[in-house]
Design an enzyme around this catalytic site. Structure first.
Site, PDB file in Angstrom:
ATOM      1  N   LYS A  23     -10.520 -11.772   7.085  1.00 20.29           N
ATOM      2  CA  LYS A  23      -9.938 -11.824   5.723  1.00 20.29           C
ATOM      3  C   LYS A  23      -8.240 -11.388   5.958  1.00 20.29           C
ATOM      4  CE  LYS A  23      -9.929  -8.135   2.477  1.00 20.29           C
ATOM      5  NZ  LYS A  23      -8.609  -8.412   2.111  1.00 20.29           N
ATOM      6  N   ASN A  24      -8.471 -10.197   6.323  1.00 19.22           N
ATOM      7  CA  ASN A  24      -6.705 -10.014   6.341  1.00 19.22           C
ATOM      8  C   ASN A  24      -5.975 -10.756   7.413  1.00 19.22           C
ATOM      9  OD1 ASN A  24      -7.251  -7.944   4.240  1.00 19.22           O
ATOM     10  ND2 ASN A  24      -7.744  -6.310   5.235  1.00 19.22           N
ATOM     11  N   ARG A  96      -2.985  -9.068  -4.435  1.00 19.46           N
ATOM     12  CA  ARG A  96      -1.873  -8.068  -4.183  1.00 19.46           C
ATOM     13  C   ARG A  96      -1.239  -9.022  -2.871  1.00 19.46           C
ATOM     14  NH1 ARG A  96      -0.122  -3.677  -5.849  1.00 19.46           N
ATOM     15  NH2 ARG A  96       1.453  -2.985  -4.073  1.00 19.46           N
ATOM     16  N   CYS A 120      -3.149  -1.320  -8.584  1.00 21.44           N
ATOM     17  CA  CYS A 120      -4.058  -1.403  -7.401  1.00 21.44           C
ATOM     18  C   CYS A 120      -4.789   0.422  -8.066  1.00 21.44           C
ATOM     19  CB  CYS A 120      -3.923  -1.317  -6.179  1.00 21.44           C
ATOM     20  SG  CYS A 120      -4.911  -1.136  -4.984  1.00 21.44           S
ATOM     21  N   ARG A 125       0.804   1.579  -3.569  1.00 17.01           N
ATOM     22  CA  ARG A 125       0.925  -0.144  -2.622  1.00 17.01           C
ATOM     23  C   ARG A 125       2.582  -0.533  -3.175  1.00 17.01           C
ATOM     24  NH1 ARG A 125      -4.256  -3.150  -1.976  1.00 17.01           N
ATOM     25  NH2 ARG A 125      -3.136  -3.868  -0.304  1.00 17.01           N
ATOM     26  N   PRO A 126       3.115   0.080  -3.293  1.00 12.44           N
ATOM     27  CA  PRO A 126       4.400  -0.159  -3.502  1.00 12.44           C
ATOM     28  C   PRO A 126       5.107  -1.346  -2.414  1.00 12.44           C
ATOM     29  CG  PRO A 126       5.154   1.655  -2.766  1.00 12.44           C
ATOM     30  CD  PRO A 126       3.865   1.366  -2.261  1.00 12.44           C
ATOM     31  N   ILE A 127       6.115  -2.491  -2.622  1.00  9.75           N
ATOM     32  CA  ILE A 127       6.583  -3.089  -1.239  1.00  9.75           C
ATOM     33  C   ILE A 127       8.071  -3.389  -1.659  1.00  9.75           C
ATOM     34  CG2 ILE A 127       4.988  -4.765  -2.749  1.00  9.75           C
ATOM     35  CD1 ILE A 127       6.909  -6.281  -4.462  1.00  9.75           C
ATOM     36  N   ASP A 128       9.089  -2.165  -1.192  1.00  4.87           N
ATOM     37  CA  ASP A 128      10.217  -2.000  -1.215  1.00  4.87           C
ATOM     38  C   ASP A 128      10.158  -2.123   0.291  1.00  4.87           C
ATOM     39  OD1 ASP A 128       7.720   0.277  -0.685  1.00  4.87           O
ATOM     40  OD2 ASP A 128      10.141   1.310   0.493  1.00  4.87           O
ATOM     41  N   LEU A 129       9.664  -2.134   1.511  1.00  3.54           N
ATOM     42  CA  LEU A 129       9.842  -2.419   2.607  1.00  3.54           C
ATOM     43  C   LEU A 129       9.776  -3.947   2.774  1.00  3.54           C
ATOM     44  CD1 LEU A 129       7.423   0.311   4.595  1.00  3.54           C
ATOM     45  CD2 LEU A 129       9.829   0.111   4.374  1.00  3.54           C
ATOM     46  N   ASP A 309      -9.539   0.542   6.021  1.00  2.00           N
ATOM     47  CA  ASP A 309     -10.855  -0.108   5.910  1.00  2.00           C
ATOM     48  C   ASP A 309     -12.366   0.484   6.521  1.00  2.00           C
ATOM     49  OD1 ASP A 309      -8.557  -1.277   4.751  1.00  2.00           O
ATOM     50  OD2 ASP A 309      -8.620  -3.425   5.379  1.00  2.00           O
ATOM     51  N   VAL A 331      -3.114   6.724   4.918  1.00  2.00           N
ATOM     52  CA  VAL A 331      -2.806   5.330   4.452  1.00  2.00           C
ATOM     53  C   VAL A 331      -2.423   5.144   3.424  1.00  2.00           C
ATOM     54  CG1 VAL A 331      -2.685   3.091   5.092  1.00  2.00           C
ATOM     55  CG2 VAL A 331      -3.304   4.941   7.137  1.00  2.00           C
ATOM     56  N   ARG A 401     -14.342  -9.885  -2.261  1.00  2.00           N
ATOM     57  CA  ARG A 401     -13.387 -10.592  -1.802  1.00  2.00           C
ATOM     58  C   ARG A 401     -13.839 -10.571  -0.386  1.00  2.00           C
ATOM     59  NH1 ARG A 401      -9.223  -6.136  -3.320  1.00  2.00           N
ATOM     60  NH2 ARG A 401      -8.259  -7.616  -2.409  1.00  2.00           N
TER      61      ARG A 401
HETATM   62  N1  EPU Z   1       3.606   1.068   2.096  1.00  2.00           N
HETATM   63  C1  EPU Z   1       5.176   1.777   1.325  1.00  2.00           C
HETATM   64  N2  EPU Z   1       5.601   0.093   0.797  1.00  2.00           N
HETATM   65  C2  EPU Z   1       5.801  -1.246   1.529  1.00  2.00           C
HETATM   66  C3  EPU Z   1       4.831  -0.943   2.268  1.00  2.00           C
HETATM   67  C4  EPU Z   1       3.424  -0.622   1.433  1.00  2.00           C
HETATM   68  O1  EPU Z   1       5.363   2.786   0.989  1.00  2.00           O
HETATM   69  O2  EPU Z   1       6.774  -2.357   1.395  1.00  2.00           O
HETATM   70  C5  EPU Z   1       2.368   2.010   1.576  1.00  2.00           C
HETATM   71  C6  EPU Z   1       0.954   1.472   1.426  1.00  2.00           C
HETATM   72  O3  EPU Z   1       1.348   2.065  -0.145  1.00  2.00           O
HETATM   73  C7  EPU Z   1       0.772   2.260   1.691  1.00  2.00           C
HETATM   74  C8  EPU Z   1       0.929   2.165   3.367  1.00  2.00           C
HETATM   75  O4  EPU Z   1       2.032   1.814   3.290  1.00  2.00           O
HETATM   76  O5  EPU Z   1       0.273   3.563   1.411  1.00  2.00           O
HETATM   77  C9  EPU Z   1      -0.302   1.168   4.019  1.00  2.00           C
HETATM   78  O6  EPU Z   1       0.383  -0.302   3.703  1.00  2.00           O
HETATM   79  P1  EPU Z   1       0.630  -2.015   4.324  1.00  2.00           P
HETATM   80  O7  EPU Z   1       1.022  -2.570   3.363  1.00  2.00           O
HETATM   81  O8  EPU Z   1       0.303  -1.549   5.141  1.00  2.00           O
HETATM   82  O9  EPU Z   1      -0.646  -2.458   3.354  1.00  2.00           O
HETATM   83  P2  EPU Z   1      -0.904  -3.548   2.900  1.00  2.00           P
HETATM   84  O10 EPU Z   1      -0.349  -5.165   3.909  1.00  2.00           O
HETATM   85  O11 EPU Z   1      -0.685  -3.667   1.714  1.00  2.00           O
HETATM   86  C10 EPU Z   1      -3.449  -4.760   4.307  1.00  2.00           C
HETATM   87  C11 EPU Z   1      -4.922  -5.221   3.890  1.00  2.00           C
HETATM   88  C12 EPU Z   1      -5.348  -3.925   3.449  1.00  2.00           C
HETATM   89  C13 EPU Z   1      -5.335  -2.591   4.521  1.00  2.00           C
HETATM   90  C14 EPU Z   1      -3.782  -2.163   4.461  1.00  2.00           C
HETATM   91  C15 EPU Z   1      -4.248  -0.785   5.519  1.00  2.00           C
HETATM   92  C16 EPU Z   1      -4.516  -7.259   3.920  1.00  2.00           C
HETATM   93  C17 EPU Z   1      -4.471  -8.531   2.870  1.00  2.00           C
HETATM   94  N3  EPU Z   1      -4.259  -6.230   3.157  1.00  2.00           N
HETATM   95  O12 EPU Z   1      -2.919  -4.021   3.169  1.00  2.00           O
HETATM   96  O13 EPU Z   1      -6.660  -4.482   3.207  1.00  2.00           O
HETATM   97  O14 EPU Z   1      -6.140  -0.937   3.722  1.00  2.00           O
HETATM   98  O15 EPU Z   1      -3.225  -3.805   5.402  1.00  2.00           O
HETATM   99  O16 EPU Z   1      -3.631  -1.205   7.065  1.00  2.00           O
HETATM  100  O17 EPU Z   1      -4.421  -7.442   5.111  1.00  2.00           O
HETATM  101  C18 EPU Z   1      -9.826  -3.669   2.699  1.00  2.00           C
HETATM  102  O18 EPU Z   1      -9.304  -5.363   2.961  1.00  2.00           O
HETATM  103  O19 EPU Z   1      -9.894  -3.495   1.580  1.00  2.00           O
HETATM  104  C19 EPU Z   1      -7.590  -3.962   2.091  1.00  2.00           C
HETATM  105  C20 EPU Z   1      -6.444  -2.521   1.582  1.00  2.00           C
END
Ligand code: EPU
Length: 423
Positions: A23-24, A96, A120, A125-129, A309, A331, A401
């Site tokens: 999925k991911n 998301r 969530c 889960r911010p998207i600042d990065l 995960d 995480v 999902r």
């Molecule tokens: N984070 C920030 N700022 C950002 C982005 C992330 O602070 O701009 C923080 C998040 O809040 C979190 C951490 O960084 O605390 C990790 O977030 P990441 O961005 O790595 O995760 P993601 O891309 O949102 C993907 C998977 C998740 C998995 C995480 C970590 C997908 C679609 N989702 O999420 O999968 O837990 O990486 O490995 O790839 C799941 O499958 O159940 C699931 C939640």
């Protein structure tokens, strides 16, 4: 609303299980199909999951042809011609992960508008990065009325250091950089197998990405990309979930074609506990005498650390192993909700901020429980298999999902489990 009903107590899983495409991995791969102006992109080994339907709809909403042939597990995308640059709220709000379309739409069209992902349950889960990286590449970002708008005639290659190796931000920036002017270097990039899979597809499309799977990605921008064919990598989390299920149930299960390298942190912990992990030609066999397993301490980390995960499922295993195990979740800040549900099944656990102590070995009792997120739903079903009596797991939208035919696969291995529709 469907429910899963598990009759637990003396389940012993045995046999072989086939794992789907990840999925991911497939969600960002589908986002990447937005990039090519010419040719079609064919993705094979696509899992039949509700998140895949949602992402297909996000891409379709851009006026792109998307055809999902479920019988073949194939998605064929034709993004040639003009495409729209607004990702529809209706679908983006459901998932998301749709934020990863921001980079590709911007890179291709010079303008992109995507709804801000909502809250969530597992963390803020911010998207600042994602946004900081695009700004560093020259994009102007504005946020109004719940939408993010990004504008840049052509993004410019630059050096980006990520404060945290975010999976989604790495994917977004990597896709955006493929069409940028010049070289983009992403430092402290995520190294997950799903990042490597995305880079593989993008390179087949004509991109120039080096270093995928390491902490430094170097992307030399090209003028345009073309369609390509790609097999989605195996789902290491689905594979890991069945490994844990076998370990919990005195099992003997062959996880077909499982990739050792991708599950290394999980396998190391299973071995430390005393689980037999055997590499065979056809996959990885997991054998366990559950009563003799030893407690362990686990800390979730970005890859190649122990995956967040797998945290929920692994705590279900900790629950049946005699003694004190410790789980540290670094995480996400709110990913222990399954333990509150498992308390209803008689689990003895204490949670202090990011650390859960699991006092394992006491018999769990079946109970009605609710899934709070995708991995929690799998964990509760696994717990139900070892609990005395009947466990009913509700809110299966989470399960659907990310797991294809989860209860059928467990039933085939010997679990007493069924899915029923509630009025
Ligand atoms: N984070 C920030 N700022 C950002 C982005 C992330 O602070 O701009 C923080 C998040 O809040 C979190 C951490 O960084 O605390 C990790 O977030 P990441 O961005 O790595 O995760 P993601 O891309 O949102 C993907 C998977 C998740 C998995 C995480 C970590 C997908 C679609 N989702 O999420 O999968 O837990 O990486 O490995 O790839 C799941 O499958 O159940 C699931 C939640």
């Amino acid at each position: 609303m469907d429910k899963i009903i598990v009759e637990g107590g003396n389940t012993r899983l045995q046999g072989e299980v086939v794992i789907e495409g990840a999925k991911n991995a497939v969600l960002p791969l589908l986002a990447a199909t937005i990039l090519p102006k010419e040719g079609q992109t064919r993705l094979r080994n696509v899992p039949i999951l509700s998140d895949v339907y949602t992402m297909n709809n996000v891409v379709r909403g851009l006026d792109i042809d998307v055809d999902f042939d479920e019988a073949k597990n194939e998605v064929l995308v034709d993004a040639s011609g003009n495409i729209l640059d607004v990702a529809p709220y209706e679908y983006v709000s459901q998932m998301r992960a749709s934020i990863v379309v921001l980079g590709p739409i911007l890179a291709r069209n010079g303008h992109a508008q995507v709804s801000m992902p909502g809250g969530c349950t597992i963390g803020s889960r911010p998207i600042d990065l994602h946004l900081k990286g695009l700004e560093a590449m020259g994009a102007t970002i504005t946020q109004t009325g719940g939408d993010i708008t990004a504008v840049a005639d052509r993004l410019k290659g630059t050096k980006i250091y990520m404060d945290f190796p975010s999976v989604g931000a790495t994917q977004n920036l990597m896709m955006a950089a493929t069409l940028a002017d010049g070289v983009t270097v992403i430092e402290n990039a995520a190294r997950e197998p799903e990042i490597v899979d995305l880079a593989l597809l993008l390179n087949k499309m004509g991109a120039d990405i080096k270093g995928a799977g390491t902490e430094t990605l170097t992307i030399t921008g090209v003028e345009s990309l073309h369609g390509a064919e790609h097999d989605v990598v195996q789902d290491r989390i689905e594979a890991g979930t069945f490994m844990v299920a076998a370990a919990m149930t005195n099992g003997d299960v062959l996880i077909k074609d499982a990739i050792w390298e991708h599950n290394r942190p999980l396998l190391a912990k299973l071995i430390e506990m005393g689980v037999e992990v055997i590499e065979e030609d056809g996959g990885i066999r997991i054998k366990a005498n559950t009563a003799s397993l030893k407690p362990v301490t686990v800390k979730t980390l970005p890859y190649p650390g122990f995956p967040t995960d797998m945290q929920a499922q692994f705590t279900a295993l900790m629950a049946v192993v005699k003694g004190e195990s410790t789980m540290v979740e670094t995480v996400f800040e709110n990913r222990f909700q399954h333990l509150e549900e498992m308390r209803r099944m008689g689990l003895h656990t204490e949670i202090l901020r990011d650390t859960a102590m699991v006092h394992g070995g006491q018999k769990l009792q079946g109970a009605p429980v609710m899934s709070t997120d995708l991995r929690a739903s799998a964990a509760l079903i696994l717990a139900g298999m070892v609990a005395e009596g009947t466990t009913t797991v509700g809110k299966l939208t989470h399960l659907d999902r990310g797991y294809y035919q989860f209860h059928e696969k467990l039933a085939k291995l010997g679990a007493n489990i069924k899915r029923v529709s509630e009025a």
